[in-house]
Design a protein around this motif. Structure first.
Motif, PDB file in Angstrom:
ATOM      1  N   PHE A  78       0.775  -1.156   0.109  1.00 33.14           N
ATOM      2  CA  PHE A  78       0.076  -0.211   0.019  1.00 33.14           C
ATOM      3  C   PHE A  78       0.802   1.414   0.041  1.00 33.14           C
ATOM      4  CE2 PHE A  78      -2.598  -3.283   2.166  1.00 33.14           C
ATOM      5  CZ  PHE A  78      -3.534  -3.365   1.546  1.00 33.14           C
ATOM      6  N   VAL A  79       0.301   2.212  -0.634  1.00 33.76           N
ATOM      7  CA  VAL A  79       0.985   3.448  -0.527  1.00 33.76           C
ATOM      8  C   VAL A  79      -0.154   4.479  -0.178  1.00 33.76           C
ATOM      9  CG1 VAL A  79       2.035   5.387  -2.052  1.00 33.76           C
ATOM     10  CG2 VAL A  79       2.556   3.171  -2.693  1.00 33.76           C
ATOM     11  N   ILE A  84      -5.135   0.449  -4.205  1.00 33.92           N
ATOM     12  CA  ILE A  84      -4.582  -0.712  -5.014  1.00 33.92           C
ATOM     13  C   ILE A  84      -5.696  -1.294  -5.981  1.00 33.92           C
ATOM     14  CG2 ILE A  84      -2.913  -1.361  -3.254  1.00 33.92           C
ATOM     15  CD1 ILE A  84      -4.817  -3.696  -2.357  1.00 33.92           C
ATOM     16  N   SER A  85      -5.383  -1.762  -7.212  1.00 36.90           N
ATOM     17  CA  SER A  85      -6.319  -2.190  -8.074  1.00 36.90           C
ATOM     18  C   SER A  85      -7.020  -3.368  -7.639  1.00 36.90           C
ATOM     19  CB  SER A  85      -5.421  -2.801  -9.450  1.00 36.90           C
ATOM     20  OG  SER A  85      -4.923  -3.960  -9.376  1.00 36.90           O
ATOM     21  N   GLN A  86      -8.263  -3.655  -8.392  1.00 34.70           N
ATOM     22  CA  GLN A  86      -9.108  -4.604  -8.172  1.00 34.70           C
ATOM     23  C   GLN A  86      -8.485  -5.929  -8.020  1.00 34.70           C
ATOM     24  OE1 GLN A  86     -12.396  -4.374  -7.000  1.00 34.70           O
ATOM     25  NE2 GLN A  86     -12.625  -6.568  -6.871  1.00 34.70           N
ATOM     26  N   PRO A 150     -16.856  -1.450   4.413  1.00 34.95           N
ATOM     27  CA  PRO A 150     -15.729  -0.976   3.866  1.00 34.95           C
ATOM     28  C   PRO A 150     -14.621  -0.677   4.767  1.00 34.95           C
ATOM     29  CG  PRO A 150     -17.347   0.747   3.337  1.00 34.95           C
ATOM     30  CD  PRO A 150     -17.723  -0.471   4.194  1.00 34.95           C
ATOM     31  N   TYR A 151     -13.379  -1.085   4.254  1.00 34.44           N
ATOM     32  CA  TYR A 151     -12.314  -0.580   5.057  1.00 34.44           C
ATOM     33  C   TYR A 151     -10.994  -0.279   4.212  1.00 34.44           C
ATOM     34  CZ  TYR A 151      -9.835  -5.114   5.766  1.00 34.44           C
ATOM     35  OH  TYR A 151      -9.298  -6.266   5.554  1.00 34.44           O
ATOM     36  N   SER A 152      -9.757  -0.209   4.621  1.00 35.21           N
ATOM     37  CA  SER A 152      -8.625   0.361   3.934  1.00 35.21           C
ATOM     38  C   SER A 152      -7.954  -1.088   3.510  1.00 35.21           C
ATOM     39  CB  SER A 152      -7.862   1.221   4.653  1.00 35.21           C
ATOM     40  OG  SER A 152      -7.390   0.580   5.835  1.00 35.21           O
ATOM     41  N   TRP A 153      -8.607  -2.241   4.014  1.00 36.74           N
ATOM     42  CA  TRP A 153      -7.854  -3.566   3.493  1.00 36.74           C
ATOM     43  C   TRP A 153      -6.558  -3.840   4.225  1.00 36.74           C
ATOM     44  CZ3 TRP A 153     -12.129  -5.070   1.673  1.00 36.74           C
ATOM     45  CH2 TRP A 153     -12.714  -4.179   0.545  1.00 36.74           C
ATOM     46  N   HIS A 154      -6.245  -3.090   5.196  1.00 36.05           N
ATOM     47  CA  HIS A 154      -5.099  -3.489   6.237  1.00 36.05           C
ATOM     48  C   HIS A 154      -5.465  -2.736   7.589  1.00 36.05           C
ATOM     49  CE1 HIS A 154      -3.676   0.768   5.635  1.00 36.05           C
ATOM     50  NE2 HIS A 154      -4.016   0.714   4.329  1.00 36.05           N
TER      51      HIS A 154
END
Length: 190
Positions: A78-79, A84-86, A150-154
């Motif tokens: 992550f940046v 990030i892409s799907q 939803p969340y930021s995936w981390h």
């Protein structure tokens, strides 16, 4: 006083003194041996039941993360401010569910069930940082899976590199102590 009696009394006193001294030295040596054996047993339990498995999980996790980054073709996931892409997200979530979360859970289980083996008189701050990392991620990920939130995936808290360093350093210190104590016990027994 008869000189024969006096000689016998001196001989008896010297013999008794020698026996008492020998007994005291043997008892002291036996106490030191038992203390060293108990300390060695405890250190071996720390290594076998906590720090060895933690070190393995950390090293395994490092390797898995590097493998994942190799799959992405870069050394990060992550940046900040750049989603990030799907396709990358789906790949990431697969690794999260099958690699990273299970390992973090195993680390958390070890820490929670073996707190009596943690070196020091309190939980190290890096261990608390790991718990924060794991719990914030686990809960938000679970809410996404079960409720679609939803969340930021981390995790909200990054993986604490100090946790890795502390476990590796503590494992090394305990291995050195184990060698020293084993030598002491063998030396006392000889």
């Amino acid at each position: 006083m008869d000189s024969t009696f006096l000689a016998a009394l001196i001989a008896a006193t010297v013999t008794a003194g020698g026996w008492i001294t020998n007994h005291a030295l043997s008892a002291r040596s036996d106490l030191k041996r038992r203390q060293s054996e108990a300390r060695l047993t405890y250190v071996e339990n720390q290594l076998e039941q906590l720090y060895g498995p933690l070190l393995f999980l950390i090293e395994e996790g490092r390797s898995a993360f590097h493998d994942f980054c190799d799959t992405l073709g870069r050394n990060y996931v992550f940046v900040a401010g750049s989603p990030i892409s799907q396709e990358e997200r789906e790949l990431w979530l697969f690794w999260v569910d099958h690699e990273f979360m299970p390992r973090n859970k195993a680390i958390q289980d070890l820490l929670s069930s073996r707190t009596h083996l943690i070196v020091g008189d309190r939980m190290p701050s890096s261990y608390l940082a790991f718990i924060e990392h794991h719990n914030s991620w686990r809960v938000t990920h679970l809410r996404w899976k079960e409720e679609g939130v939803p969340y930021s995936w981390h995790s909200k808290a990054n993986w604490p590199r100090s946790f890795e360093a502390d476990v590796i350093e503590t494992y090394g210190r305990l291995k050195n102590l184990q060698v020293q104590l084993a030598g002491l016990v063998r030396g006392i027994e000889a």
